[in-house]
Write an enzyme that holds these catalytic residues in place. Sequence first.
Site, short mmCIF file in Angstrom:
data_model
loop_
_atom_site.label_atom_id
_atom_site.label_comp_id
_atom_site.label_asym_id
_atom_site.label_seq_id
_atom_site.Cartn_x
_atom_site.Cartn_y
_atom_site.Cartn_z
NE ARG A 44 -2.54 -6.03 2.92
CZ ARG A 44 -3.30 -5.25 3.67
NH1 ARG A 44 -3.12 -5.21 4.98
NH2 ARG A 44 -4.25 -4.53 3.13
CE1 TYR A 48 0.51 3.74 5.47
CE2 TYR A 48 -0.42 1.67 4.70
CZ TYR A 48 -0.59 2.94 5.22
OH TYR A 48 -1.85 3.40 5.49
CG HIS A 105 -2.88 4.35 1.10
ND1 HIS A 105 -4.04 3.60 1.02
CD2 HIS A 105 -2.27 3.94 2.24
CE1 HIS A 105 -4.11 2.79 2.06
NE2 HIS A 105 -3.05 2.96 2.81
CD GLN A 107 -22.16 7.19 2.52
OE1 GLN A 107 -22.71 6.45 1.75
NE2 GLN A 107 -22.82 8.07 3.22
CD GLU A 149 -2.46 -2.03 0.85
OE1 GLU A 149 -3.56 -2.54 0.62
OE2 GLU A 149 -1.45 -2.74 1.07
#
Length: 584
Positions: A215, A167, A253, A340, A165
């Site tokens: 990951r 990181y 991201h 949301q 992601e």
Amino acid sequence: MSHYPHMLAPLDLGFTTLKNRVLMGSMHTGLEETKDWNRVAEFYAERARGEVGLMVTGGIGPNLEGSVLPGASMMVTQEDIDNHAVITRRVHEAGGKICMQILHAGRYAYGPKCVAPSPIKSPISPFPPAELDEDGIEKQIADIVACAERAREAGYDGVEIMGSEGYFLNQFLVTHTNKRTDRWGGAYENRMRLPIEVVRRTREAVGEDFIIIYRLSMIDLIPNGSTYDEVVQLAQEIEKAGATIINTGIGWHEARIPTIATSVPRAAFAWVTKKLMGKVGIPVITSNRINTPEVAEEVLADGCADMVSLARPMLADADFVAKAMAGKSDRIAPCIACNQACLDHTFGGKISSCLVNPRACHETELRIEPVGTARAIAVVGAGPAGLSAAITAAQRGHRVTIFDRAQEIGGQLNLAKQVAGKEEFWGFVDWYRSMIADLDIEVKLNTEVSANDLDDYDEVIIATGVVPRDPQIPGQNRDNVVSYVNILDGTATAGRRVAVIGAGGIGFDVSEHLVHDGDSTTLNLPEWMREWGVADPAEHRSGLAPEGPQPHAPAREVTMLQRKTSKVGKGLGKTTGWIHRASL
């Protein structure tokens, strides 16, 4: 005979066995930051009681510079160990297993002390990172390893080392963020040195009977990301270094391709994980937009992975696995991937929850308990608010009747589900229907309620919803002016050129509906990949198609109008608004 033989099969890891193939993936909920450890423990324990095979906590920082933001939860002191032991005891008492995710954010850290392989600022953080020297890198390795040791001392069954992601560890892997010329940069063998060293030293420190999940970013979806061969090479080296399981990471991201929003097809990236199957000898987990037992079973039966990761579906329903085991999958509250109350809350500095399940992350506050005396309750309005109130009242033991003048339940959900990319709302309405039947709630549709109709009830809940605001524009009564309701319910048809007055959520939904003809790309994975420019990473580095996004031709010419001077769509969801703007 199980309806989901692959999903519910145990997984032998050698020194321990997982009861099934479902992982509750890591989520940032903000719970750890409350310091209310009973509340945190109950969140995880409720999912353990729901029979999930293994859980992973939200990201826990190994040190100050690696924490996602100031004040974020870390594992650095004896007090931290003692606090986390409250979680692990509760989970183990509930019959579950849990790993702690070690998250070093690198240049994604939202703080001035962030560090990275090279001093390149992230587009999603205001702080430029400091470039680490040799001693600085050694400190980060030592801190991550010490964090894993503390996790074991706190009673965790393992750790997940976040290497995807975008990181910290991921930042070392690719030339997009690693411009070094020393032994930590340059050739890929040097760039992958850090994650391998972290896993190797962690295994040495924690011993053999401790789960280490790594990951791994399977497809970066950013320029100058990893190639497929590099991903396979890293996976094999991570296995040699001592990892127990490899978990799939999809996209950085900062990537401008949606990966978990509701418009992304279900299991959209399982095929990427499948490419790694057989290349390593340890179990592989696939993730992203797997939200029903049927999808999970299909993914596993197709050989895409050894396990499936479901994160937000576990917010929507803590009993996801237990209901699947009991043959009650129609009663699993569905994750509609709206973002949301989960991701939008997280990035807004709020505690996460769930639009479908408001008890998520509020288990100690919103307790649904049986009542001493059952009452007769009338609910006027069969939209989501009325339906949710009715279900909760019935679960507590009340006798409930729902009234609505419409001919079907669901209220404006029945409009939302007509929009391309919001197909999950069909299942949301179906779930309400199943729950009403299961709880023996009486429903009176096509009924205009008067006061006399409510005389026999002890309580009345008014949930009649809203009506569109009248803009009072001269000429709005002409034949070529219609309400969004009529467009979405099919009672009116738009011409080739349409002006949409209002650029909020409904304006965007209506515009999305108007530019589509035929099937939604959400229901057609190859078309969706073409639309967003996603390619096979074995053919194109990082999984980016060289021709870029190829959106379909719009069915109509649409002009959006708003009275505000702010950016169109400014009020849309923090984590999904960019998707809607890019799509239109």
